[in-house]
Write an enzyme that holds these catalytic residues in place. Structure first.
Site, short mmCIF file in Angstrom:
data_model
loop_
_atom_site.label_atom_id
_atom_site.label_comp_id
_atom_site.label_asym_id
_atom_site.label_seq_id
_atom_site.Cartn_x
_atom_site.Cartn_y
_atom_site.Cartn_z
N ILE A 90 69.08 23.14 12.55
CA ILE A 90 69.79 22.01 11.98
C ILE A 90 70.99 22.50 11.19
O ILE A 90 71.00 23.62 10.65
CB ILE A 90 68.85 21.16 11.09
CG1 ILE A 90 68.28 22.01 9.95
CG2 ILE A 90 67.73 20.58 11.91
CD1 ILE A 90 67.38 21.24 9.01
N CYS A 91 72.00 21.66 11.13
CA CYS A 91 73.26 22.02 10.48
C CYS A 91 73.29 21.40 9.09
O CYS A 91 73.55 20.21 8.93
CB CYS A 91 74.44 21.54 11.32
SG CYS A 91 76.04 21.91 10.60
N LEU A 92 73.00 22.21 8.09
CA LEU A 92 73.07 21.80 6.70
C LEU A 92 73.87 22.83 5.92
O LEU A 92 74.07 23.95 6.38
CB LEU A 92 71.66 21.66 6.10
CG LEU A 92 70.72 20.64 6.76
CD1 LEU A 92 69.36 20.72 6.12
CD2 LEU A 92 71.27 19.24 6.63
#
Length: 328
Positions: A90-92
């Protein structure tokens, strides 16, 4: 596990400390490394209350780099939840997609609390994000309690402590939440949007480069024309005043005419520009007179050629005269 790793390694030392701190599950989260890999952790978080994820218990993986905590981990959800894709990083702003926003003061505890805080937010097309409807997310939250992890053996129904309204967060949780507030939600961007922005800006970059090239090509010509005008004005002033000194070599500028002072200022500005960056040969170099040595060599060659021609002509004349006398 301690015998498998170098305890002097900063990453190993940090992970060992965090594993000891997180060994006991809480009501909100629990995380521990795998038995055979200290750099892969499995975690479980409870969905935030008063949201579409209320009542859900979600499981995932955290893959840490050897440079941890100087570099961020990669976070992967394994439980279907409707907010993050399953089995995808995931892109955080706390994940490996954004190493520029990661801070070494953050920890796995901070990442777990940040994941809980990120779940109710909108995906907005970010990498690994989903935008399911509230009903779909609520249905997945109920099903999440039946999920069991085959790798670590965690069971979602017993992975966390029962949630109670009277529970008091620990001091470590309070500090982790304060650090989680520093995480920027704006850092969650899509690489596709970034690529599109770079593509859209490419024509402007090319246009600007062409304009800069044209200016660079026209600059020497402008300098040549300016120097021509300066030299013409200086020659006219010198002819009228009867002086041969350059306006730059005169120590007393009060005796200069307004035109000469203007010429001197322009030349100083041009010399400063030429000192900052290289330019093509100026007019003074183009207008440079021929070398005196070359002129002298040319004149000498002409004189020698004429002398040789005269000598040959004289010998021919003498031979004809001697032949005429002999015949007589």
């Amino acid at each position: 596990m301690e015998g498998q790793y170098n305890l002097r390694n900063p990453a190993v030392k940090r992970l060992m400390k965090e594993a000891q701190e997180l060994k006991d599950p809480t009501e909100q989260y629990h995380a521990q490394p795998l038995e055979d890999n200290l750099f892969e952790w499995h975690f479980t978080v409870r969905g935030p209350p008063d949201s579409d994820f209320d009542g859900g218990v979600y499981h995932g993986r955290i893959v840490l780099p050897p440079e941890y905590p100087m570099k961020p981990p990669s976070i992967i959800l394994l439980t279907p939840n409707g907010r993050f894709e399953v089995g995808k990083k995931i892109c955080l702003s706390i994940s490996g997609h954004h190493p520029e926003t990661w801070q070494p003061s953050w920890s796995i505890r901070t990442a777990l609390l940040a994941i809980i805080g990120f779940m109710p937010t909108k995906g907005e097309g970010a990498i690994g994000s989903l935008d399911y409807t509230p009903d779909e997310r609520k249905a997945l939250a109920k099903k999440s309690q039946d999920f069991n992890c085959e790798n670590c053996g965690s069971r979602m129904r017993t992975a966390l402590l029962p949630s109670t309204a009277s529970s008091i967060p620990s001091l470590a949780d309070v500090e982790a939440k304060e650090l989680a507030k520093q995480i920027s939600f704006k850092a969650e961007t899509s690489s596709a949007n970034t690529a599109a922005a770079e593509t859209s800006s490419a024509p402007n970059l090319v246009k600007n480069a062409n304009q800069e090239t044209q200016v660079a090509e026209q600059l020497p010509i402008a300098q040549i024309n300016a120097e021509i005008e300066d030299m013409r004005e200086t020659d006219g002033d010198d002819a009228r005043t009867g002086t041969q000194e350059s306006s730059q070599s005169r120590p007393n500028t009060t005796s200069l005419s307004p035109r000469q002072r203007r010429t001197q200022q322009q030349r100083r500005a041009q010399q400063q520009q030429q000192a900052r960056r290289p330019v093509s040969p100026s007019y003074t170099q183009v207008r440079r007179p021929a070398n005196t040595n070359q002129i002298g060599s040319t004149v000498l060659i002409v004189i020698l050629t004429l002398a040789l021609a005269a000598l040959i002509f004289r010998r021919i004349y003498m031979s004809h005269e001697y032949r005429f006398d002999y015949e007589l």
